[in-house]
Write a protein that holds these residues in place. Structure first.
Motif, PDB file in Angstrom:
ATOM      1  N   SER A  69       0.752  -1.114   0.295  1.00  0.00           N
ATOM      2  CA  SER A  69       0.016  -0.306   0.249  1.00  0.00           C
ATOM      3  C   SER A  69       0.884   1.419  -0.150  1.00  0.00           C
ATOM      4  N   GLY A  70       2.089   1.291   0.592  1.00  0.00           N
ATOM      5  CA  GLY A  70       2.897   2.664   0.801  1.00  0.00           C
ATOM      6  C   GLY A  70       2.679   2.827   2.124  1.00  0.00           C
TER       7      GLY A  70
ATOM      8  N   GLN B 171      -3.773 -16.914   5.000  1.00  0.00           N
ATOM      9  CA  GLN B 171      -2.769 -15.926   5.703  1.00  0.00           C
ATOM     10  C   GLN B 171      -3.158 -14.658   5.474  1.00  0.00           C
ATOM     11  N   GLU B 172      -2.829 -13.964   4.132  1.00  0.00           N
ATOM     12  CA  GLU B 172      -2.925 -12.700   4.330  1.00  0.00           C
ATOM     13  C   GLU B 172      -4.222 -11.659   4.245  1.00  0.00           C
ATOM     14  N   LEU B 173      -4.695 -12.781   3.539  1.00  0.00           N
ATOM     15  CA  LEU B 173      -6.246 -12.552   3.618  1.00  0.00           C
ATOM     16  C   LEU B 173      -7.095 -12.143   5.296  1.00  0.00           C
ATOM     17  N   HIS B 174      -6.744 -13.450   6.039  1.00  0.00           N
ATOM     18  CA  HIS B 174      -6.584 -13.348   7.598  1.00  0.00           C
ATOM     19  C   HIS B 174      -6.073 -12.256   8.348  1.00  0.00           C
ATOM     20  N   LYS B 175      -4.748 -12.080   7.883  1.00  0.00           N
ATOM     21  CA  LYS B 175      -4.331 -10.049   8.108  1.00  0.00           C
ATOM     22  C   LYS B 175      -5.367  -9.483   7.996  1.00  0.00           C
ATOM     23  N   TRP B 176      -5.594  -9.377   6.704  1.00  0.00           N
ATOM     24  CA  TRP B 176      -6.430  -8.112   5.887  1.00  0.00           C
ATOM     25  C   TRP B 176      -7.459  -7.855   7.335  1.00  0.00           C
ATOM     26  N   SER B 177      -8.085  -9.311   7.494  1.00  0.00           N
ATOM     27  CA  SER B 177      -9.639  -8.945   8.409  1.00  0.00           C
ATOM     28  C   SER B 177      -9.309  -8.860  10.329  1.00  0.00           C
ATOM     29  N   HIS B 178      -7.704  -8.806  10.163  1.00  0.00           N
ATOM     30  CA  HIS B 178      -7.489  -8.625  11.416  1.00  0.00           C
ATOM     31  C   HIS B 178      -7.222  -6.445  11.527  1.00  0.00           C
TER      32      HIS B 178
ATOM     33  N   ALA C 220      -8.751  -0.622  -2.240  1.00  0.00           N
ATOM     34  CA  ALA C 220      -9.477  -2.085  -2.718  1.00  0.00           C
ATOM     35  C   ALA C 220      -9.209  -3.027  -1.698  1.00  0.00           C
ATOM     36  N   ILE C 221      -9.142  -3.437  -1.081  1.00  0.00           N
ATOM     37  CA  ILE C 221      -8.852  -4.430   0.118  1.00  0.00           C
ATOM     38  C   ILE C 221     -10.507  -3.877   0.742  1.00  0.00           C
ATOM     39  N   ASN C 222     -10.586  -2.708   1.461  1.00  0.00           N
ATOM     40  CA  ASN C 222     -11.364  -2.682   1.774  1.00  0.00           C
ATOM     41  C   ASN C 222     -12.805  -2.977   0.566  1.00  0.00           C
ATOM     42  N   GLN C 223     -13.325  -2.725  -0.610  1.00  0.00           N
ATOM     43  CA  GLN C 223     -14.243  -3.173  -1.078  1.00  0.00           C
ATOM     44  C   GLN C 223     -14.384  -4.539  -0.897  1.00  0.00           C
ATOM     45  N   LEU C 224     -13.156  -4.918  -0.708  1.00  0.00           N
ATOM     46  CA  LEU C 224     -13.542  -6.220  -1.297  1.00  0.00           C
ATOM     47  C   LEU C 224     -14.184  -7.213  -0.212  1.00  0.00           C
TER      48      LEU C 224
ATOM     49  N   GLY D 113     -17.717  -8.817   0.574  1.00  0.00           N
ATOM     50  CA  GLY D 113     -18.253  -9.821   0.523  1.00  0.00           C
ATOM     51  C   GLY D 113     -17.347 -11.392  -0.837  1.00  0.00           C
ATOM     52  N   ILE D 114     -16.187 -10.329  -1.199  1.00  0.00           N
ATOM     53  CA  ILE D 114     -15.439 -11.784  -2.067  1.00  0.00           C
ATOM     54  C   ILE D 114     -14.021 -11.965  -1.152  1.00  0.00           C
ATOM     55  N   ILE D 115     -13.922 -11.321  -0.357  1.00  0.00           N
ATOM     56  CA  ILE D 115     -13.077 -11.960   0.614  1.00  0.00           C
ATOM     57  C   ILE D 115     -13.548 -11.326   2.043  1.00  0.00           C
ATOM     58  N   VAL D 116     -13.095 -12.345   2.781  1.00  0.00           N
ATOM     59  CA  VAL D 116     -13.395 -12.134   4.482  1.00  0.00           C
ATOM     60  C   VAL D 116     -13.106 -11.712   5.187  1.00  0.00           C
ATOM     61  N   SER D 117     -14.697 -10.330   5.979  1.00  0.00           N
ATOM     62  CA  SER D 117     -14.938  -9.497   5.804  1.00  0.00           C
ATOM     63  C   SER D 117     -14.011  -9.210   7.662  1.00  0.00           C
ATOM     64  N   ARG D 118     -13.753  -8.145   8.436  1.00  0.00           N
ATOM     65  CA  ARG D 118     -13.322  -8.506   9.743  1.00  0.00           C
ATOM     66  C   ARG D 118     -14.406  -9.068  10.271  1.00  0.00           C
ATOM     67  N   LYS D 119     -15.973  -8.122  10.285  1.00  0.00           N
ATOM     68  CA  LYS D 119     -16.967  -8.627  11.100  1.00  0.00           C
ATOM     69  C   LYS D 119     -16.759 -10.102  11.266  1.00  0.00           C
ATOM     70  N   GLU D 120     -16.974 -10.924   9.904  1.00  0.00           N
ATOM     71  CA  GLU D 120     -17.504 -12.199  10.258  1.00  0.00           C
ATOM     72  C   GLU D 120     -16.269 -13.095  10.778  1.00  0.00           C
ATOM     73  N   HIS D 121     -14.936 -12.603  10.147  1.00  0.00           N
ATOM     74  CA  HIS D 121     -14.084 -13.311  11.595  1.00  0.00           C
ATOM     75  C   HIS D 121     -13.666 -12.826  12.628  1.00  0.00           C
ATOM     76  N   LEU D 122     -14.350 -11.567  13.081  1.00  0.00           N
ATOM     77  CA  LEU D 122     -14.451 -11.795  14.526  1.00  0.00           C
ATOM     78  C   LEU D 122     -14.955 -12.655  15.555  1.00  0.00           C
ATOM     79  N   LEU D 123     -16.162 -12.819  14.251  1.00  0.00           N
ATOM     80  CA  LEU D 123     -16.832 -13.986  15.177  1.00  0.00           C
ATOM     81  C   LEU D 123     -16.078 -15.507  15.547  1.00  0.00           C
ATOM     82  N   HIS D 124     -15.184 -15.623  15.125  1.00  0.00           N
ATOM     83  CA  HIS D 124     -14.473 -16.914  15.430  1.00  0.00           C
ATOM     84  C   HIS D 124     -13.671 -16.492  16.474  1.00  0.00           C
ATOM     85  N   HIS D 125     -13.317 -15.555  16.795  1.00  0.00           N
ATOM     86  CA  HIS D 125     -12.945 -14.845  18.184  1.00  0.00           C
ATOM     87  C   HIS D 125     -12.952 -14.272  18.786  1.00  0.00           C
TER      88      HIS D 125
END
Length: 300
Positions: free
Chosen positions: A30-31, A186-193, A202-206, A210-222
Motif C-alpha cells: 500500500s505504501g 493467511q494474508e487475507l486473514h491478516k487483512w481481516s484483523h 481495494a482490500i476494504n472494498q473487497l 463480501g468477496i474476501i473474508v471481512s473483519r466483522k465475520e472473522h471477529l465471530l471466530h475470536h
C-alpha cells in the motif's frame, strides 16, 4: 496504540524495541506509513518467531507463485477459445476459490483444536495459532512472505505434480485458483484483523462486497472457545459448515478414532501461562456456547 490495549487487557506496556512501517521495507504494497511502535505487546509468543520476511522466505514465496503462473499458463494454453470453454473455465476458477475457503477452514480447525508445540511437522504452526488467539493483532505486523511462506512450501509439491501430470485445462485452472488462494489465505486473514486505515482501499472494498473474508465475520471466530467461523478466504463456507455442525461431526470422528478431545471442548490454552507471565492479559474463563452440540449430541 499499545498502551491503551495493554491497559484494557489488564497488563502493562513494554519497552519499544523497534518500529515498523508499511511500504517497501515492511513488504506491504500500500505504501502507507504506520507510526505505531511494535512493542513486546505485538511480538509473537512463540520462541524464536519473528515478524520480518527473510530472504529464504521471499525465495520460497516467489518460487511458489512462479510455478502457479506456469500452471495457469499451461491451463490457458490447453483451453479451447470458445464461449463454452470460457464459461467452464470461469466455473472451475470459482469452484477453486471456494475450495480454498473450505480448505482453509479445515486446516484452521485442525491447528486450533489438536496437537501441541511438540507435534511433528505442524508443532510450530499449532503453537502460532494458539498465540494468535491470545494476541490476535500481532498478525497485522507480520510481513507478507513471513506470513505465507509455510503454506507455499506445503502447496508447491502439488503444483509441480500438476504441471507434470495433468493436462485437463479445467482441472489446471481449478488447481491454479485453489492453490493461489490457499497460499494467500493467511494474508487475507491478516487483512481481516487490520483496520480499514491499514489496508489499501481495494482490500476494504473487497471485504465490503463480501468477496474476501471481512473483519466483522472473522471477529465471530475470536470468541471463546473458538469453535466456529474457521474459513478465512472468502468466509462463504462458514454459515453452512457451522449450521450443519460439520466441525462438531469431525470432532466426534476424531474422538471415536483416538480419544482426543478438541480444544474447543476442553478450553485448553497452550500459551495461557506465557501470556499472563508477561502481564499482558488477565485470565479468561472460557465457556462453550449454549447452542453447541456436545459429544453426546445434546446442547449445553
Amino acid at each position: 496504540g499499545g498502551e491503551k490495549l495493554a491497559a484494557e487487557g489488564g497488563g502493562r506496556p513494554h519497552e519499544a524495541v523497534r518500529t515498523e512501517r508499511y511500504g517497501e521495507e515492511a513488504g506491504h504494497w500500500s505504501g502507507w506509513a504506520r507510526d505505531d511502535e511494535a512493542t513486546d505487546y505485538y511480538k509473537p509468543l512463540v520462541e524464536g518467531d519473528i515478524l520480518e520476511s527473510s530472504p529464504e522466505q521471499v525465495t520460497v514465496v516467489a518460487g511458489a507463485f512462479f510455478l502457479l503462473a506456469a500452471l495457469c499458463t499451461k491451463g490457458v494454453y490447453l483451453l479451447g477459445v470458445n464461449d463454452g470453454s470460457i464459461l467452464l473455465a470461469a466455473v472451475a476458477a470459482l469452484v477453486g476459490y471456494e475450495f480454498a475457503d473450505f480448505g482453509s477452514g479445515v486446516y484452521h480447525w485442525s491447528m486450533d483444536n489438536y496437537g501441541s508445540s511438540k507435534t511433528p511437522v505442524f508443532g510450530t504452526q499449532i503453537e502460532a495459532f494458539q498465540g494468535h488467539h491470545e494476541l490476535p493483532w500481532t498478525i497485522t505486523y507480520r510481513q507478507v512472505c513471513n506470513n505465507i511462506y509455510k503454506i507455499c512450501q506445503a502447496t508447491t509439491p502439488f503444483c509441480v505434480a500438476a504441471l507434470a501430470l495433468i493436462n485437463n485445462p479445467y482441472v489446471l485452472i481449478w488447481m491454479t485458483t485453489a492453490l493461489a488462494f490457499i497460499n494467500m489465505s493467511q494474508e487475507l486473514h491478516k487483512w481481516s484483523h487490520s483496520s480499514p486505515a491499514q489496508c489499501h482501499p481495494a482490500i476494504n472494498q473487497l471485504q465490503d462486497l463480501g468477496i474476501i473474508v471481512s473483519r466483522k465475520e472473522h471477529l465471530l471466530h475470536h470468541r471463546a472457545p473458538f469453535e466456529g467461523n474457521y474459513c478465512i478466504v472468502s468466509g462463504h463456507c462458514n454459515p453452512f459448515l457451522d449450521k450443519v455442525g460439520f466441525f462438531r461431526w469431525m470432532e466426534e470422528r476424531v474422538h471415536d478414532i483416538n480419544g482426543a478431545e478438541a480444544r474447543c471442548w476442553t478450553n485448553e490454552r497452550l500459551l495461557g501461562d506465557t501470556i499472563e507471565s508477561l502481564g499482558i492479559k488477565k485470565t479468561t474463563t472460557l465457556t462453550r456456547g449454549t447452542k453447541t452440540a456436545t459429544r453426546g449430541g445434546a446442547s449445553e
